[in-house]
Design an enzyme around this catalytic site. Structure first.
Site, PDB file in Angstrom:
ATOM      1  N   ASP A  92       0.868  -1.170   0.000  1.00 63.12           N
ATOM      2  CA  ASP A  92       0.000   0.000   0.000  1.00 63.12           C
ATOM      3  C   ASP A  92       0.906   1.222   0.000  1.00 63.12           C
ATOM      4  O   ASP A  92       2.117   1.107   0.223  1.00 63.12           O
ATOM      5  CB  ASP A  92      -0.880  -0.011   1.266  1.00 63.12           C
ATOM      6  CG  ASP A  92      -1.765   1.217   1.347  1.00 63.12           C
ATOM      7  OD1 ASP A  92      -2.425   1.529   0.339  1.00 63.12           O
ATOM      8  OD2 ASP A  92      -1.786   1.897   2.395  1.00 63.12           O
ATOM      9  N   SER A  93       0.317   2.386  -0.215  1.00 60.37           N
ATOM     10  CA  SER A  93       1.103   3.612  -0.132  1.00 60.37           C
ATOM     11  C   SER A  93       1.570   3.871   1.303  1.00 60.37           C
ATOM     12  O   SER A  93       2.506   4.628   1.508  1.00 60.37           O
ATOM     13  CB  SER A  93       0.263   4.792  -0.622  1.00 60.37           C
ATOM     14  OG  SER A  93      -0.962   4.827   0.086  1.00 60.37           O
ATOM     15  N   TYR A  96      -0.642   8.328  -2.652  1.00 63.01           N
ATOM     16  CA  TYR A  96      -0.774   7.949  -4.055  1.00 63.01           C
ATOM     17  C   TYR A  96      -2.041   8.581  -4.653  1.00 63.01           C
ATOM     18  O   TYR A  96      -2.147   8.731  -5.868  1.00 63.01           O
ATOM     19  CB  TYR A  96      -0.906   6.424  -4.188  1.00 63.01           C
ATOM     20  CG  TYR A  96       0.385   5.627  -4.066  1.00 63.01           C
ATOM     21  CD1 TYR A  96       1.566   6.201  -3.602  1.00 63.01           C
ATOM     22  CD2 TYR A  96       0.399   4.277  -4.418  1.00 63.01           C
ATOM     23  CE1 TYR A  96       2.727   5.440  -3.490  1.00 63.01           C
ATOM     24  CE2 TYR A  96       1.562   3.516  -4.317  1.00 63.01           C
ATOM     25  CZ  TYR A  96       2.722   4.102  -3.853  1.00 63.01           C
ATOM     26  OH  TYR A  96       3.865   3.349  -3.754  1.00 63.01           O
ATOM     27  N   GLY A  97      -2.989   8.886  -3.784  1.00 60.53           N
ATOM     28  CA  GLY A  97      -4.334   9.257  -4.244  1.00 60.53           C
ATOM     29  C   GLY A  97      -4.446  10.541  -5.022  1.00 60.53           C
ATOM     30  O   GLY A  97      -5.493  10.823  -5.616  1.00 60.53           O
ATOM     31  N   CYS A 121      -3.727  -1.099  -1.941  1.00 66.35           N
ATOM     32  CA  CYS A 121      -4.032   0.306  -2.222  1.00 66.35           C
ATOM     33  C   CYS A 121      -5.029   0.394  -3.385  1.00 66.35           C
ATOM     34  O   CYS A 121      -4.767  -0.116  -4.479  1.00 66.35           O
ATOM     35  CB  CYS A 121      -2.732   1.013  -2.593  1.00 66.35           C
ATOM     36  SG  CYS A 121      -2.945   2.744  -2.976  1.00 66.35           S
ATOM     37  N   ASN A 122      -6.140   1.043  -3.145  1.00 62.30           N
ATOM     38  CA  ASN A 122      -7.153   1.178  -4.199  1.00 62.30           C
ATOM     39  C   ASN A 122      -6.621   1.996  -5.372  1.00 62.30           C
ATOM     40  O   ASN A 122      -6.911   1.696  -6.528  1.00 62.30           O
ATOM     41  CB  ASN A 122      -8.417   1.860  -3.651  1.00 62.30           C
ATOM     42  CG  ASN A 122      -9.251   0.945  -2.790  1.00 62.30           C
ATOM     43  OD1 ASN A 122     -10.301   0.482  -3.196  1.00 62.30           O
ATOM     44  ND2 ASN A 122      -8.775   0.665  -1.584  1.00 62.30           N
ATOM     45  N   THR A 123      -5.841   3.030  -5.067  1.00 64.69           N
ATOM     46  CA  THR A 123      -5.321   3.879  -6.138  1.00 64.69           C
ATOM     47  C   THR A 123      -4.371   3.069  -7.029  1.00 64.69           C
ATOM     48  O   THR A 123      -4.458   3.115  -8.263  1.00 64.69           O
ATOM     49  CB  THR A 123      -4.596   5.109  -5.548  1.00 64.69           C
ATOM     50  OG1 THR A 123      -5.477   5.770  -4.636  1.00 64.69           O
ATOM     51  CG2 THR A 123      -4.170   6.066  -6.634  1.00 64.69           C
ATOM     52  N   GLU A 161      -6.456   8.730   9.688  1.00 64.39           N
ATOM     53  CA  GLU A 161      -5.102   8.640  10.262  1.00 64.39           C
ATOM     54  C   GLU A 161      -5.018   9.396  11.582  1.00 64.39           C
ATOM     55  O   GLU A 161      -4.277   9.016  12.487  1.00 64.39           O
ATOM     56  CB  GLU A 161      -4.064   9.151   9.260  1.00 64.39           C
ATOM     57  CG  GLU A 161      -3.952   8.200   8.093  1.00 64.39           C
ATOM     58  CD  GLU A 161      -2.655   8.292   7.314  1.00 64.39           C
ATOM     59  OE1 GLU A 161      -1.732   9.002   7.738  1.00 64.39           O
ATOM     60  OE2 GLU A 161      -2.588   7.643   6.258  1.00 64.39           O
ATOM     61  N   CYS A 211     -11.348   2.870  -0.814  1.00 63.62           N
ATOM     62  CA  CYS A 211     -10.070   3.411  -0.338  1.00 63.62           C
ATOM     63  C   CYS A 211      -9.730   2.682   0.961  1.00 63.62           C
ATOM     64  O   CYS A 211     -10.629   2.384   1.761  1.00 63.62           O
ATOM     65  CB  CYS A 211     -10.197   4.917  -0.095  1.00 63.62           C
ATOM     66  SG  CYS A 211      -8.733   5.655   0.678  1.00 63.62           S
ATOM     67  N   THR A 212      -8.442   2.422   1.141  1.00 62.73           N
ATOM     68  CA  THR A 212      -8.014   1.639   2.307  1.00 62.73           C
ATOM     69  C   THR A 212      -8.471   2.225   3.640  1.00 62.73           C
ATOM     70  O   THR A 212      -8.661   1.496   4.606  1.00 62.73           O
ATOM     71  CB  THR A 212      -6.466   1.588   2.335  1.00 62.73           C
ATOM     72  OG1 THR A 212      -5.967   2.925   2.139  1.00 62.73           O
ATOM     73  CG2 THR A 212      -5.924   0.663   1.278  1.00 62.73           C
ATOM     74  N   HIS A 213      -8.594   3.556   3.701  1.00 69.38           N
ATOM     75  CA  HIS A 213      -8.872   4.202   4.984  1.00 69.38           C
ATOM     76  C   HIS A 213     -10.354   4.216   5.359  1.00 69.38           C
ATOM     77  O   HIS A 213     -10.692   4.426   6.517  1.00 69.38           O
ATOM     78  CB  HIS A 213      -8.382   5.649   4.947  1.00 69.38           C
ATOM     79  CG  HIS A 213      -6.889   5.784   4.935  1.00 69.38           C
ATOM     80  ND1 HIS A 213      -6.108   5.216   3.957  1.00 69.38           N
ATOM     81  CD2 HIS A 213      -6.042   6.419   5.783  1.00 69.38           C
ATOM     82  CE1 HIS A 213      -4.835   5.511   4.204  1.00 69.38           C
ATOM     83  NE2 HIS A 213      -4.777   6.240   5.303  1.00 69.38           N
TER      84      HIS A 213
HETATM   85  N1  DGL Z   1      -4.077   3.784   0.051  1.00 72.12           N
HETATM   86  C1  DGL Z   1      -4.734   4.802  -0.733  1.00 72.12           C
HETATM   87  C2  DGL Z   1      -5.948   4.172  -1.454  1.00 72.12           C
HETATM   88  O1  DGL Z   1      -6.499   3.187  -1.015  1.00 72.12           O
HETATM   89  C3  DGL Z   1      -5.154   5.987   0.119  1.00 72.12           C
HETATM   90  C4  DGL Z   1      -4.002   6.807   0.648  1.00 72.12           C
HETATM   91  C5  DGL Z   1      -3.192   7.476  -0.458  1.00 72.12           C
HETATM   92  O2  DGL Z   1      -3.707   8.387  -1.134  1.00 72.12           O
HETATM   93  O3  DGL Z   1      -2.046   7.101  -0.620  1.00 72.12           O
HETATM   94  O4  DGL Z   1      -6.341   4.660  -2.473  1.00 72.12           O
END
Ligand code: DGL
Length: 260
Positions: A8-9, A40-41, A71-73, A150, A184-186
């Site tokens: 993940d990022s 990454y987003g 990571c979804n992105t 976060e 998104c992971t969060h």
């Molecule tokens: N992990 C990213 C996602 O799931 C979210 C955090 C980021 O922007 O890096 O898209």
């Protein structure tokens, strides 16, 4: 025993790690958080692909049998490049999430929330159209959910959380979606707050959705086995370790710094 690489990022991918281990506590995992380069987003497809390939090469060097792009992105932007570059199976969160939404919808009105880059890539929209042709898809970025999660500001009673959620989610009320993908992971950390703004809407957690698909690929490990979990980060580990527990649901005691 299968060894799963997850990247993940940063810390958010631990929600995926957690969902996988809830099903199969005996699996060995190697986790990489690219904390030096997050977020990454907000980044372009080229940059996210470049970082993702480096992450994948590092994890491959640790002897993994399956790569999970938490990571979804990165899943939205880099999956074809990752699949072309690696010899092992590569799973991203977008397709499982889209398929879970296609199964959950009752009225063919599906919403998707994610980072700016995930939403503008159109990856979820395309995957949902493939899994459920004819479904109307409403997709919007919700970038402020990432720092809220976060920061630990996830209480649905919290005024700030409520206001941010209400503002972001109003278009989904208007579109009368019956299902919403947390892309998104969060966002699983804000599940309750999101649910309050959209009563009666089925929330699809892409972390849960990918965990189910991992299960299909690796099979159940022997019960009672003591699994090994390694954590790597590209920035110094302090911040990752401070926040990790909230995402993983238990304390992460150590993470090693690596240059990838
Ligand atoms: N992990 C990213 C996602 O799931 C979210 C955090 C980021 O922007 O890096 O898209």
């Amino acid at each position: 025993m299968a060894r799963i690489g997850i990247f993940d990022s940063g810390v958010g991918g631990l929600t995926v790690h957690r969902a996988i281990l809830e099903r199969f506590p005996g699996l060995d995992t190697v986790y990489l958080g690219d904390t030096a380069r997050l977020p990454y987003g907000t980044k372009s497809a080229d940059v996210v692909t470049h970082y993702s390939l480096r992450n994948a090469r590092f994890l491959s060097s640790r002897g993994i049998d399956l790569l999970v792009v938490a990571c979804n992105t990165a899943s939205a932007l880099a999956l074809p490049a990752l699949r072309a570059a690696l010899r092992i199976p590569v799973l991203g969160v977008v397709e499982p999430g889209a398929r879970a939404a296609a199964r959950a919808t009752r009225g063919d009105r599906i919403g998707v929330i994610g980072t700016q880059s995930t939403i503008s890539s159109g990856a979820y929209q395309q995957a949902i159209a493939a899994a459920r042709p004819g479904a109307a898809v409403t997709a919007r970025p919700c970038p402020l959910f990432v720092p809220l999660a976060e920061e630990g500001w996830t209480d649905p009673e919290d005024e700030v959380v409520r206001l941010v959620a209400r503002r972001y989610l109003a278009p989904f009320l208007e579109a009368r979606v019956d299902t919403l993908v947390l892309g998104c992971t969060h966002y699983p950390l804000l599940r309750e707050a999101i649910g309050r703004e959209l009563p009666g809407v089925a929330l699809v957690d892409s972390a849960d959705a990918i965990a189910t698909e991992v299960a299909g690929l690796v099979g159940a490990p022997a019960t009672g086995r003591v699994a090994s979990h390694q954590f790597f980060v590209t920035d110094t580990p302090e911040r990752f370790l401070a926040v990790a527990g909230r995402f993983l649901g238990r304390t992460v005691t150590g993470a090693e710094h690596v240059d990838v």
